[in-house]
Design a protein around this motif. Sequence first.
Motif, PDB file in Angstrom:
ATOM      1  N   GLY A 181     -37.668  50.472  66.527  1.00  0.00           N
ATOM      2  CA  GLY A 181     -36.304  50.845  66.847  1.00  0.00           C
ATOM      3  C   GLY A 181     -35.306  50.420  65.789  1.00  0.00           C
ATOM      4  N   GLU A 182     -34.251  51.200  65.680  1.00  0.00           N
ATOM      5  CA  GLU A 182     -33.186  50.887  64.731  1.00  0.00           C
ATOM      6  C   GLU A 182     -32.531  49.553  65.074  1.00  0.00           C
ATOM      7  N   GLY A 183     -32.362  48.731  64.065  1.00  0.00           N
ATOM      8  CA  GLY A 183     -31.696  47.446  64.237  1.00  0.00           C
ATOM      9  C   GLY A 183     -32.572  46.330  64.750  1.00  0.00           C
ATOM     10  N   ARG A 184     -33.834  46.606  64.990  1.00  0.00           N
ATOM     11  CA  ARG A 184     -34.684  45.582  65.604  1.00  0.00           C
ATOM     12  C   ARG A 184     -35.143  44.516  64.612  1.00  0.00           C
ATOM     13  N   ILE A 185     -34.801  44.703  63.331  1.00  0.00           N
ATOM     14  CA  ILE A 185     -35.062  43.653  62.357  1.00  0.00           C
ATOM     15  C   ILE A 185     -34.362  42.360  62.768  1.00  0.00           C
ATOM     16  N   LYS A 186     -33.278  42.468  63.528  1.00  0.00           N
ATOM     17  CA  LYS A 186     -32.554  41.279  63.971  1.00  0.00           C
ATOM     18  C   LYS A 186     -33.363  40.437  64.946  1.00  0.00           C
ATOM     19  N   GLU A 187     -34.399  41.015  65.535  1.00  0.00           N
ATOM     20  CA  GLU A 187     -35.238  40.292  66.496  1.00  0.00           C
ATOM     21  C   GLU A 187     -36.333  39.471  65.814  1.00  0.00           C
ATOM     22  N   LEU A 188     -36.435  39.578  64.496  1.00  0.00           N
ATOM     23  CA  LEU A 188     -37.541  38.926  63.797  1.00  0.00           C
ATOM     24  C   LEU A 188     -37.626  37.440  64.101  1.00  0.00           C
ATOM     25  N   GLY A 189     -36.501  36.743  64.043  1.00  0.00           N
ATOM     26  CA  GLY A 189     -36.530  35.296  64.244  1.00  0.00           C
ATOM     27  C   GLY A 189     -37.139  34.911  65.577  1.00  0.00           C
ATOM     28  N   SER A 190     -36.710  35.572  66.657  1.00  0.00           N
ATOM     29  CA  SER A 190     -37.244  35.234  67.977  1.00  0.00           C
ATOM     30  C   SER A 190     -38.717  35.596  68.092  1.00  0.00           C
ATOM     31  N   ILE A 191     -39.135  36.660  67.407  1.00  0.00           N
ATOM     32  CA  ILE A 191     -40.562  37.027  67.413  1.00  0.00           C
ATOM     33  C   ILE A 191     -41.373  36.003  66.627  1.00  0.00           C
ATOM     34  N   ALA A 192     -40.886  35.653  65.438  1.00  0.00           N
ATOM     35  CA  ALA A 192     -41.620  34.705  64.590  1.00  0.00           C
ATOM     36  C   ALA A 192     -41.800  33.365  65.284  1.00  0.00           C
ATOM     37  N   LYS A 193     -40.815  32.974  66.065  1.00  0.00           N
ATOM     38  CA  LYS A 193     -40.858  31.680  66.749  1.00  0.00           C
ATOM     39  C   LYS A 193     -42.058  31.558  67.684  1.00  0.00           C
ATOM     40  N   GLN A 194     -42.577  32.695  68.130  1.00  0.00           N
ATOM     41  CA  GLN A 194     -43.724  32.697  69.039  1.00  0.00           C
ATOM     42  C   GLN A 194     -45.036  32.418  68.315  1.00  0.00           C
TER      43      GLN A 194
ATOM     44  N   VAL B 141     -33.827  39.303  56.626  1.00  0.00           N
ATOM     45  CA  VAL B 141     -34.985  38.587  57.180  1.00  0.00           C
ATOM     46  C   VAL B 141     -34.738  37.087  57.157  1.00  0.00           C
ATOM     47  N   GLU B 142     -34.266  36.589  56.041  1.00  0.00           N
ATOM     48  CA  GLU B 142     -34.000  35.149  55.945  1.00  0.00           C
ATOM     49  C   GLU B 142     -32.924  34.723  56.941  1.00  0.00           C
ATOM     50  N   ALA B 143     -31.902  35.563  57.116  1.00  0.00           N
ATOM     51  CA  ALA B 143     -30.821  35.226  58.052  1.00  0.00           C
ATOM     52  C   ALA B 143     -31.317  35.189  59.486  1.00  0.00           C
ATOM     53  N   SER B 144     -32.199  36.123  59.853  1.00  0.00           N
ATOM     54  CA  SER B 144     -32.733  36.157  61.215  1.00  0.00           C
ATOM     55  C   SER B 144     -33.582  34.931  61.501  1.00  0.00           C
ATOM     56  N   LEU B 145     -34.381  34.518  60.536  1.00  0.00           N
ATOM     57  CA  LEU B 145     -35.204  33.320  60.719  1.00  0.00           C
ATOM     58  C   LEU B 145     -34.324  32.075  60.836  1.00  0.00           C
ATOM     59  N   THR B 146     -33.323  31.996  59.982  1.00  0.00           N
ATOM     60  CA  THR B 146     -32.415  30.840  60.022  1.00  0.00           C
ATOM     61  C   THR B 146     -31.716  30.744  61.377  1.00  0.00           C
ATOM     62  N   GLU B 147     -31.236  31.867  61.864  1.00  0.00           N
ATOM     63  CA  GLU B 147     -30.537  31.882  63.149  1.00  0.00           C
ATOM     64  C   GLU B 147     -31.434  31.430  64.291  1.00  0.00           C
ATOM     65  N   ALA B 148     -32.743  31.754  64.193  1.00  0.00           N
ATOM     66  CA  ALA B 148     -33.684  31.374  65.243  1.00  0.00           C
ATOM     67  C   ALA B 148     -34.242  29.969  65.061  1.00  0.00           C
ATOM     68  N   GLY B 149     -33.872  29.319  63.967  1.00  0.00           N
ATOM     69  CA  GLY B 149     -34.364  27.976  63.722  1.00  0.00           C
ATOM     70  C   GLY B 149     -35.782  27.918  63.196  1.00  0.00           C
ATOM     71  N   VAL B 150     -36.239  29.006  62.567  1.00  0.00           N
ATOM     72  CA  VAL B 150     -37.584  29.047  61.989  1.00  0.00           C
ATOM     73  C   VAL B 150     -37.484  28.728  60.501  1.00  0.00           C
ATOM     74  N   GLU B 151     -38.170  27.699  60.071  1.00  0.00           N
ATOM     75  CA  GLU B 151     -38.191  27.373  58.638  1.00  0.00           C
ATOM     76  C   GLU B 151     -38.956  28.448  57.878  1.00  0.00           C
ATOM     77  N   PHE B 152     -38.670  28.578  56.588  1.00  0.00           N
ATOM     78  CA  PHE B 152     -39.387  29.581  55.802  1.00  0.00           C
ATOM     79  C   PHE B 152     -39.416  29.208  54.340  1.00  0.00           C
ATOM     80  N   SER B 153     -40.395  29.785  53.656  1.00  0.00           N
ATOM     81  CA  SER B 153     -40.526  29.715  52.206  1.00  0.00           C
ATOM     82  C   SER B 153     -40.742  31.139  51.729  1.00  0.00           C
ATOM     83  N   THR B 154     -39.968  31.577  50.755  1.00  0.00           N
ATOM     84  CA  THR B 154     -40.045  32.969  50.309  1.00  0.00           C
ATOM     85  C   THR B 154     -40.855  33.074  49.028  1.00  0.00           C
ATOM     86  N   PHE B 155     -41.857  33.952  49.038  1.00  0.00           N
ATOM     87  CA  PHE B 155     -42.638  34.230  47.828  1.00  0.00           C
ATOM     88  C   PHE B 155     -42.312  35.646  47.378  1.00  0.00           C
TER      89      PHE B 155
END
Length: 395
Positions: A15-28, A51-65
């Motif tokens: 769905g359009e705009g669902r990239i914003k849900e990434l953080g909550s999905i990744a948290k699982q 992508v980085e913003a969504s993870l940050t908002e959800a409190g998921v740490e990340f490293s970008t390669f």
Amino acid sequence: MHNFNWNFPTELVYGEGRIKELGSIAKQYGKKAMIATYARGGFLDPIIDMVEASLTEAGVEFSTFTGIEPNPKAHTIDKAIDQFKAEGCDLVIALGGGSVIDGSKYIAATGFSGGKAWDYVVLGDRKPREYTGAFPIISIPTISASGSECNAGGVLTNAETGEKSFSRSPYRYPKVALLDPALLTSVPQAITKDCCLDIFSHLIEHYLSSHAESEFADRMTEAMILTLMENFDKVLEDPKNLEVRGQLALCSIFGWSGLQGLGRMGCIPMHSIEMPLSGIYDLPHGRGMIVVMPPYLELMADVLPARWAKLARRCFGVVEADDAVAAKLLSVKVVEWFKRTNSFLTLSDVNIPADQFERMADDVVRMFPGAEPNTTAGPRPVTKEEIVKIYEMCK
């Protein structure tokens, strides 16, 4: 029909705009993600930021390669694996096209199982190392082509030897594919063309390589081909049309999911013949498939004429009743379609010289050997001489 097992374990979030849900999905799935993607400096930069913003908002740490190449290189993936381990990551987020998603599968599975990425690929008679598991993968496709976001396969290139091969493991199915059609609209038209015809190559590969009959698989495949062709024209007219991008994305996913081959799964000779083009010359895979498909379809039409004819009639409007004649018309109709969409390519167009045909054919039969010496697997064994002939017909 052949016996078969099939499953589709990847959750597809569309769905359009669902990239914003990434953080909550990744948290699982993990506490620290590696975002694996292409080098910065291109059209993906704003999406990487999202992508980085969504993870940050959800409190998921990340490293970008950043820096995975088209035709992902084994040495690059090994660097990513080192970073994944050093940073203590436990989840891979693949952001990009098939090359990034394929590379991410090697990161997740090799990072878990040990060794180097190239240890696991099919390579002639060499017994590849077997995975023991994999870290979770979330795929975010930015191109519709390979369907890698929902399958277990993946290609890899050895830059030192010019070899390109693949591996497949049930451990490597992405847990989630986040398909936001708005992300696909930034793809340039030339790449969109290559990608659409890559999807086409996947749809016809098993259709034309199996001696088994499965009317269900045939009808599913034909429906996807017709959907692809209709929406290919539309996306060239309006690249920003989200509905069209979504339809193409579904053709990509289900066109290489196994669904298109249920009961008659075959082999992939066209892909084997293309491998040296992208392995040695770093040609984008979709462009390589555009080059090799027409001559393959012409040269091999007499092997399974009933199947060639069936596809020609059902998807390309051929009305000829004689199977042998109709089969020969398939390559003609495919070339007409490629030319009508300004997609047709030859080896000369992509600067691959004729003096390398023998070497390329040697690589195919060595790396992907058929049942007989100096052949690769096909609807019947495809000889080295026939592979050279296909390259000659591509000039």
